[in-house]
Write a protein that holds these residues in place. Structure first.
Motif, short mmCIF file in Angstrom:
data_model
loop_
_atom_site.label_atom_id
_atom_site.label_comp_id
_atom_site.label_asym_id
_atom_site.label_seq_id
_atom_site.Cartn_x
_atom_site.Cartn_y
_atom_site.Cartn_z
N ALA A 235 0.83 -1.20 0.00
CA ALA A 235 0.00 0.00 0.00
C ALA A 235 0.87 1.25 0.00
O ALA A 235 0.63 2.19 -0.78
N ALA A 236 1.88 1.29 0.86
CA ALA A 236 2.74 2.47 0.95
C ALA A 236 3.49 2.70 -0.36
O ALA A 236 3.61 3.84 -0.84
N THR A 237 4.00 1.63 -0.94
CA THR A 237 4.74 1.75 -2.20
C THR A 237 3.84 2.27 -3.32
O THR A 237 4.22 3.18 -4.08
N SER A 238 2.64 1.72 -3.43
CA SER A 238 1.72 2.15 -4.48
C SER A 238 1.27 3.59 -4.29
O SER A 238 1.17 4.36 -5.26
N ILE A 239 1.02 4.00 -3.05
CA ILE A 239 0.58 5.38 -2.81
C ILE A 239 1.74 6.35 -3.03
O ILE A 239 1.54 7.47 -3.52
N ALA A 240 2.96 5.94 -2.70
CA ALA A 240 4.12 6.78 -3.00
C ALA A 240 4.25 6.98 -4.51
O ALA A 240 4.58 8.08 -4.97
N GLU A 241 3.98 5.94 -5.28
CA GLU A 241 4.04 6.06 -6.73
C GLU A 241 2.92 6.94 -7.27
O GLU A 241 3.11 7.66 -8.27
#
Length: 257
Positions: A235-241
């Motif tokens: 989730a964190a990786t996708s939202i950072a992207e």
């Protein structure tokens, strides 16, 4: 340091060129095994993880949310659920946007962990655009929305996914708390499946028989800390992207949505 509450005003002012993240949670029952702060903990911790990847700043968490709906949060039948009205939630989010935009932020992310927050926050975003113009970007993301199918397949490889509405206090949220705040999880009280059929309508007043007696809307058996880490990281990786795409910021780790 990413939490605004721990900064001086000078440290805070130095961050206004970056992304301001507002975690949006709730005070809501999450079964006999998870704390009332479940949504707030998830929103805060995933916001922290995102901020660390994009050099953002995390504002104090909204610990109360818009009215809990019975078939995504259990509704008002359980003690401990403390709701805000629609108008109050819109006004709260609007005031926060006014303050952040006034401080010089032009890139703002609401990161929500409470399904019902979506409509009032979106309304506040539209109102902010009317008041402040379009020289700013405001994004709303629920932590679960950008999760890839491959992540969901891994988490639910041994159990059935009931759908996001019924995932309240079930496998994903329980796994996340096992990873993010294991000391707050009552692992001996994980709710098992209980006969429950969602009607195709809403009504008031609710009846106790409308919701499973334990407050969770689906089975939490099968939750693990390992699954929680998979979900939180993804989730964190996708939202950072998403932030990289929408705000033009750099992500410290090179990953693809």
């Amino acid at each position: 340091m990413v939490f605004a509450a721990n900064m001086t005003w000078e440290q805070y002012a130095a961050k206004t060129d970056g992304v301001a993240i507002i975690p949006a949670g709730s005070c809501e029952q999450h079964g006999p095994h998870l704390p009332l702060s479940t949504d707030s903990i998830i929103a805060t911790e995933i916001s922290r993880m995102v901020a660390e990847q994009i050099d953002g700043i995390v504002l104090p968490t909204l610990n109360y949310g818009y009215r809990s709906s019975p078939y995504s949060g259990g509704g008002p039948l359980f003690p401990g659920t403390v709701d805000l009205s629609l108008n109050t939630m819109v006004e709260l989010a609007s005031n926060l946007l006014d303050e952040l935009l006034g401080d010089g932020f032009r890139k703002i992310l609401f990161l929500s962990a409470h399904f019902e927050n979506q409509a009032p926050i979106l309304e506040a975003m539209h109102l902010a655009q009317r008041r402040h113009g379009t020289d700013n970007q405001i994004v709303l993301a629920n932590w679960w929305d950008p999760l890839k199918d491959s992540v969901m397949d891994e988490v639910f490889s041994d159990i059935m996914f009931p759908g996001w509405d019924l995932e309240h206090a079930a496998v994903t949220e329980t796994s996340l708390l096992m990873h993010l705040a294991p000391e707050l999880v009552h692992a001996d009280k994980l709710p098992a499946k209980e006969a429950f059929a969602v009607p195709p309508y809403l009504r008031v007043p609710l009846q106790p028989s409308d919701i499973p007696s334990h407050g969770a809307l689906a089975d939490a058996v099968g939750a693990t800390s390992e699954k929680g880490k998979i979900i939180a990281d993804a989730a964190a990786t996708s939202i950072a992207e998403i932030c990289a795409y929408e705000f033009g910021v750099q992500v410290k780790t090179s990953v693809q949505l």
